[in-house]
Design a protein around this motif. Structure first.
Motif, PDB file in Angstrom:
ATOM      1  N   GLY A 227      19.719 -65.192 -30.976  1.00 45.46           N
ATOM      2  CA  GLY A 227      19.381 -63.788 -31.197  1.00 45.46           C
ATOM      3  C   GLY A 227      20.222 -63.147 -32.277  1.00 45.46           C
ATOM      4  N   VAL A 228      21.475 -63.560 -32.383  1.00 44.99           N
ATOM      5  CA  VAL A 228      22.358 -63.029 -33.435  1.00 44.99           C
ATOM      6  C   VAL A 228      21.887 -63.515 -34.800  1.00 44.99           C
ATOM      7  CG1 VAL A 228      24.712 -62.981 -34.324  1.00 44.99           C
ATOM      8  CG2 VAL A 228      24.314 -62.852 -31.859  1.00 44.99           C
ATOM      9  N   ASP A 229      21.505 -64.781 -34.888  1.00 43.82           N
ATOM     10  CA  ASP A 229      20.997 -65.311 -36.151  1.00 43.82           C
ATOM     11  C   ASP A 229      19.748 -64.546 -36.603  1.00 43.82           C
ATOM     12  OD1 ASP A 229      22.969 -67.190 -36.319  1.00 43.82           O
ATOM     13  OD2 ASP A 229      21.740 -68.875 -35.653  1.00 43.82           O
ATOM     14  N   VAL A 230      18.866 -64.253 -35.660  1.00 43.57           N
ATOM     15  CA  VAL A 230      17.639 -63.536 -35.990  1.00 43.57           C
ATOM     16  C   VAL A 230      17.953 -62.115 -36.437  1.00 43.57           C
ATOM     17  CG1 VAL A 230      15.493 -62.589 -35.034  1.00 43.57           C
ATOM     18  CG2 VAL A 230      16.182 -64.929 -34.490  1.00 43.57           C
ATOM     19  N   ASN A 231      18.853 -61.436 -35.711  1.00 40.76           N
ATOM     20  CA  ASN A 231      19.149 -60.030 -36.000  1.00 40.76           C
ATOM     21  C   ASN A 231      20.005 -59.828 -37.236  1.00 40.76           C
ATOM     22  OD1 ASN A 231      17.774 -59.352 -33.670  1.00 40.76           O
ATOM     23  ND2 ASN A 231      19.603 -59.024 -32.440  1.00 40.76           N
ATOM     24  N   ILE A 232      21.064 -60.608 -37.345  1.00 42.73           N
ATOM     25  CA  ILE A 232      22.064 -60.377 -38.391  1.00 42.73           C
ATOM     26  C   ILE A 232      21.778 -61.181 -39.658  1.00 42.73           C
ATOM     27  CG2 ILE A 232      24.518 -60.459 -38.954  1.00 42.73           C
ATOM     28  CD1 ILE A 232      23.761 -58.380 -36.842  1.00 42.73           C
ATOM     29  N   LYS A 233      21.391 -62.434 -39.482  1.00 41.46           N
ATOM     30  CA  LYS A 233      21.151 -63.294 -40.641  1.00 41.46           C
ATOM     31  C   LYS A 233      19.701 -63.259 -41.114  1.00 41.46           C
ATOM     32  CE  LYS A 233      24.776 -66.589 -39.285  1.00 41.46           C
ATOM     33  NZ  LYS A 233      25.055 -68.014 -38.944  1.00 41.46           N
ATOM     34  N   GLY A 234      18.822 -62.652 -40.321  1.00 43.37           N
ATOM     35  CA  GLY A 234      17.415 -62.608 -40.697  1.00 43.37           C
ATOM     36  C   GLY A 234      16.744 -63.961 -40.635  1.00 43.37           C
ATOM     37  N   THR A 235      17.250 -64.865 -39.786  1.00 44.34           N
ATOM     38  CA  THR A 235      16.690 -66.212 -39.690  1.00 44.34           C
ATOM     39  C   THR A 235      15.270 -66.168 -39.123  1.00 44.34           C
ATOM     40  OG1 THR A 235      18.909 -67.086 -39.297  1.00 44.34           O
ATOM     41  CG2 THR A 235      17.051 -68.521 -38.751  1.00 44.34           C
ATOM     42  N   ARG A 236      14.390 -66.912 -39.727  1.00 44.14           N
ATOM     43  CA  ARG A 236      13.013 -67.031 -39.248  1.00 44.14           C
ATOM     44  C   ARG A 236      12.612 -68.503 -39.286  1.00 44.14           C
ATOM     45  NH1 ARG A 236      14.469 -62.714 -38.238  1.00 44.14           N
ATOM     46  NH2 ARG A 236      13.470 -60.676 -38.591  1.00 44.14           N
ATOM     47  N   VAL A 237      11.914 -68.959 -38.253  1.00 44.87           N
ATOM     48  CA  VAL A 237      11.486 -70.354 -38.184  1.00 44.87           C
ATOM     49  C   VAL A 237      10.010 -70.400 -37.790  1.00 44.87           C
ATOM     50  CG1 VAL A 237      13.762 -71.262 -37.608  1.00 44.87           C
ATOM     51  CG2 VAL A 237      12.241 -70.509 -35.773  1.00 44.87           C
ATOM     52  N   PRO A 238       9.326 -71.512 -38.093  1.00 44.37           N
ATOM     53  CA  PRO A 238       7.900 -71.590 -37.756  1.00 44.37           C
ATOM     54  C   PRO A 238       7.624 -71.635 -36.259  1.00 44.37           C
ATOM     55  CG  PRO A 238       8.472 -73.154 -39.490  1.00 44.37           C
ATOM     56  CD  PRO A 238       9.756 -72.630 -38.942  1.00 44.37           C
ATOM     57  N   LEU A 239       8.553 -72.236 -35.460  1.00 47.80           N
ATOM     58  CA  LEU A 239       8.265 -72.438 -34.042  1.00 47.80           C
ATOM     59  C   LEU A 239       9.514 -72.291 -33.184  1.00 47.80           C
ATOM     60  CD1 LEU A 239       6.393 -73.284 -31.707  1.00 47.80           C
ATOM     61  CD2 LEU A 239       6.882 -75.678 -32.296  1.00 47.80           C
ATOM     62  N   MET A 240       9.405 -71.468 -32.141  1.00 44.47           N
ATOM     63  CA  MET A 240      10.441 -71.332 -31.116  1.00 44.47           C
ATOM     64  C   MET A 240       9.858 -71.782 -29.780  1.00 44.47           C
ATOM     65  SD  MET A 240      11.956 -67.577 -32.128  1.00 44.47           S
ATOM     66  CE  MET A 240      10.322 -66.952 -32.566  1.00 44.47           C
ATOM     67  N   VAL A 241      10.659 -72.537 -29.015  1.00 46.07           N
ATOM     68  CA  VAL A 241      10.220 -73.044 -27.719  1.00 46.07           C
ATOM     69  C   VAL A 241      11.195 -72.549 -26.657  1.00 46.07           C
ATOM     70  CG1 VAL A 241       9.703 -75.083 -26.330  1.00 46.07           C
ATOM     71  CG2 VAL A 241       9.245 -75.102 -28.803  1.00 46.07           C
ATOM     72  N   ALA A 242      10.712 -71.717 -25.744  1.00 43.63           N
ATOM     73  CA  ALA A 242      11.557 -71.139 -24.690  1.00 43.63           C
ATOM     74  C   ALA A 242      11.689 -72.125 -23.533  1.00 43.63           C
ATOM     75  CB  ALA A 242      10.958 -69.826 -24.204  1.00 43.63           C
ATOM     76  N   ILE A 243      12.924 -72.480 -23.186  1.00 49.98           N
ATOM     77  CA  ILE A 243      13.160 -73.450 -22.114  1.00 49.98           C
ATOM     78  C   ILE A 243      14.018 -72.860 -20.999  1.00 49.98           C
ATOM     79  CG2 ILE A 243      12.936 -75.443 -23.665  1.00 49.98           C
ATOM     80  CD1 ILE A 243      16.007 -75.572 -23.733  1.00 49.98           C
ATOM     81  N   ASP A 244      14.275 -71.563 -21.039  1.00 48.15           N
ATOM     82  CA  ASP A 244      15.228 -70.951 -20.120  1.00 48.15           C
ATOM     83  C   ASP A 244      14.773 -70.950 -18.666  1.00 48.15           C
ATOM     84  OD1 ASP A 244      13.404 -69.064 -21.415  1.00 48.15           O
ATOM     85  OD2 ASP A 244      14.310 -67.541 -20.134  1.00 48.15           O
ATOM     86  N   ARG A 245      13.452 -71.006 -18.402  1.00 42.26           N
ATOM     87  CA  ARG A 245      12.980 -70.962 -17.013  1.00 42.26           C
ATOM     88  C   ARG A 245      12.323 -72.272 -16.575  1.00 42.26           C
ATOM     89  NH1 ARG A 245      15.969 -67.680 -14.823  1.00 42.26           N
ATOM     90  NH2 ARG A 245      14.649 -67.958 -12.976  1.00 42.26           N
ATOM     91  N   LEU A 246      12.513 -73.340 -17.317  1.00 41.52           N
ATOM     92  CA  LEU A 246      11.952 -74.626 -16.904  1.00 41.52           C
ATOM     93  C   LEU A 246      12.641 -75.088 -15.621  1.00 41.52           C
ATOM     94  CD1 LEU A 246      11.667 -76.620 -20.262  1.00 41.52           C
ATOM     95  CD2 LEU A 246       9.799 -75.619 -18.908  1.00 41.52           C
ATOM     96  N   PRO A 247      11.884 -75.323 -14.553  1.00 43.34           N
ATOM     97  CA  PRO A 247      12.504 -75.707 -13.276  1.00 43.34           C
ATOM     98  C   PRO A 247      13.398 -76.937 -13.395  1.00 43.34           C
ATOM     99  CG  PRO A 247      10.175 -75.199 -12.969  1.00 43.34           C
ATOM    100  CD  PRO A 247      10.413 -75.228 -14.450  1.00 43.34           C
ATOM    101  N   GLU A 248      12.995 -77.887 -14.221  1.00 46.15           N
ATOM    102  CA  GLU A 248      13.776 -79.127 -14.353  1.00 46.15           C
ATOM    103  C   GLU A 248      15.141 -78.897 -15.001  1.00 46.15           C
ATOM    104  OE1 GLU A 248       9.357 -80.163 -15.070  1.00 46.15           O
ATOM    105  OE2 GLU A 248      10.763 -78.537 -15.552  1.00 46.15           O
ATOM    106  N   LEU A 249      15.303 -77.774 -15.693  1.00 47.75           N
ATOM    107  CA  LEU A 249      16.584 -77.454 -16.333  1.00 47.75           C
ATOM    108  C   LEU A 249      17.376 -76.420 -15.542  1.00 47.75           C
ATOM    109  CD1 LEU A 249      15.570 -77.172 -20.108  1.00 47.75           C
ATOM    110  CD2 LEU A 249      16.062 -79.216 -18.747  1.00 47.75           C
ATOM    111  N   ARG A 250      16.853 -76.032 -14.370  1.00 44.30           N
ATOM    112  CA  ARG A 250      17.473 -74.968 -13.583  1.00 44.30           C
ATOM    113  C   ARG A 250      18.094 -75.506 -12.294  1.00 44.30           C
ATOM    114  NH1 ARG A 250      18.861 -70.528 -14.263  1.00 44.30           N
ATOM    115  NH2 ARG A 250      17.887 -69.633 -12.408  1.00 44.30           N
ATOM    116  N   THR A 251      18.334 -76.801 -12.225  1.00 45.47           N
ATOM    117  CA  THR A 251      18.897 -77.409 -11.015  1.00 45.47           C
ATOM    118  C   THR A 251      20.421 -77.377 -11.052  1.00 45.47           C
ATOM    119  OG1 THR A 251      18.839 -79.607 -12.028  1.00 45.47           O
ATOM    120  CG2 THR A 251      16.915 -78.929 -10.756  1.00 45.47           C
TER     121      THR A 251
END
Length: 477
Positions: A227-251
């Motif tokens: 989020g800091v890169d996006v806000n401060i550096k103006g970083t933009r990429v073609p694809l972002m993949v959200a993994i924060d709520r994947l059950p397999e990563l929440r154990t």
């Protein structure tokens, strides 16, 4: 795409893929939340989000809306300062802030109100019998809940007074009653805008499939770094993949041989469940940024950035942790000491993600974490040192020392570890170890500290560690 804000559904259609939640809220005329720093350091943007409490219910959790991608809120439930109360019917938090004079210019007040309200609704908050010996107020309010909120004109005394005057939620309080039900499950999202694409896969298998075909996709979990890169550096990429709520990563599991922490478990959750079981974590997390950041930041994310000044890698190195990397081809486990290969470079291959962090048992007998920074809390470390030592018959039988801020990568202090083995925990050993540790790494000079200062702080950390251990033994005797 939609999100429930203050009890009403609002459409997310038309947002930019890189737009943050704060900008979207303000464009929706919910202007209580403000942008102060756009880096998650001031808390003026704080809102509350309903997240699982681990027991089938919800907990209201304060977060920095300036760092959360708006698209990540799809299907979620959010409360802003406007949803707490109105000028005609104040929320108890707002009422106490007004009575104590806790607002002057008012710019930061909505963020304070949201952070304070999240602590007000904490389910296990109980009155403190001896507040003079605790960091909690007489009503059980933990002031660290406000550690990510800054005020530049009122001063903190009236804000603290307001917090300590809060009672318990009254019967019929809708936000208190909301905790009884589970939060909404994050919606699977595949959103495309002019500035990029945002995908929230439903399963780990789906996420790995996307990474296999799009290896340059950016993985987004807590987004406290991205989020800091996006806000401060103006970083933009073609694809972002959200993994924060994947059950397999929440154990989060543990047995006699190890602790296994899912990469998307937040630092606040790790702190809650393992802060006493792993004493080194208990020392580390109160010094890691602020509660607002720890409520979103993940252990996998902090390791995955490969930053040489991340706070968790030194502690994990001292604990002999390993990283579990997953891809569509399977999994592999890599010792953390072999994971970092260069400045923000690691052995993680395209198509792989961190699934979990493993900490072996038994844990070391004596541990400590020392962070040197310009501020005591909510700051980036200049130097971080973690110690894990075992003693046998009064002699050091095993030593692990993790370092941060003194090289292009986090690293183990192998030379000093070898020096310590077989020696007693006395002043002479401390002096020799201090001289050795001062020469570890390749510290550089920057705006945070000079190379000379960093070397001195390494040696001082050893002396402090030995002094603390001697004091504990004296008290124990």
């Amino acid at each position: 795409m939609d999100v429930t804000v203050n009890g009403q559904k609002k459409s997310l259609c038309g947002i930019r893929a890189h737009e943050n939640a704060l900008d979207w809220l303000r464009s929706s005329r919910l202007t209580g939340s403000k942008e102060g720093c756009a880096e998650g350091e001031c808390g003026a943007c704080a809102v509350m989000v309903a997240v699982p409490d681990g027991s089938g219910g919800s907990t209201w959790t304060a977060m920095n809306s300036c760092l959360i991608p708006a698209a990540a809120l799809d299907g979620q439930e959010v409360v802003t300062a406007e949803g707490l109360g109105t000028s005609g019917e104040l929320h108890p938090v707002q009422e106490k802030l007004a009575e104590a004079g806790g607002s002057q210019c008012g710019y930061c007040t909505p963020g304070f109100a949201c952070s304070m309200a999240a602590e007000y609704y904490r389910g296990d908050r109980t009155p403190c019998e001896h507040p003079e010996d605790s960091e909690h107020g007489p009503n059980g309010f933990d002031l660290h809940a406000l550690s990510g909120n800054l005020c530049r004109c009122t001063g903190y005394r009236p804000i603290r007074d307001a917090a300590y005057e809060l009672g318990s939620p009254e019967v019929g309080d809708p936000l208190a009653e909301r905790r009884e039900a589970a939060p909404p499950t994050p919606a699977s999202t595949d959103y495309t805008a002019d500035d990029g694409r945002f995908i929230r896969p439903a399963t780990l298998e789906e996420a790995l499939g996307i990474l296999s075909s799009e290896p340059d996709a950016v993985l987004v979990a807590g987004s406290t770094d991205w989020g800091v890169d996006v806000n401060i550096k103006g970083t933009r990429v073609p694809l972002m993949v959200a993994i924060d709520r994947l059950p397999e990563l929440r154990t989060l599991t543990m047995d006699d041989s190890r602790f296994e922490i899912g990469a998307a478990v937040t630092l606040s959750e790790v702190e809650k469940h393992l802060g006493t079981r792993i004493p080194l974590f208990g020392e580390l997390f109160p010094q890691f940024a602020s509660r607002l950041i720890r409520n979103r930041a993940t252990l996998g994310g902090n390791v995955g950035t490969g930053s040489p000044i991340g706070d968790t890698p030194p502690a994990l190195l001292a604990l002999d942790a390993s990283v579990v990397l997953a891809s569509s081809e399977g999994e592999r486990e890599v010792p953390l000491a072999e994971y970092f290969t260069g400045y923000r470079q690691t052995v993680r291959e395209p198509g792989e993600l961190i699934r979990a962090i493993r900490v072996p048992q038994p844990l070391a007998q004596v541990t400590a974490f020392h962070k040197i920074a310009k501020r005591r809390f909510d700051d980036i470390s200049s130097v971080a040192v973690a110690f894990a030592v075992d003693l046998t018959d009064g002699l050091i039988s095993r030593a692990r020392i993790g370092l941060g801020g003194v090289a292009a990568t986090p690293l183990r202090a192998h030379a000093t570890e070898e020096l310590l083995v077989g020696r007693p925990m006395n002043a002479e050993t401390a002096r020799q170890a201090a001289a050795s540790l001062a020469g570890e790494g390749t510290p550089m000079s920057d705006h945070r500290a000079s190379s000379e200062y960093r070397s001195i702080m390494l040696s001082q950390a050893v002396l402090k560690f030995f002094a603390e251990q001697a004091e504990r033994e004296e008290v124990g005797a």
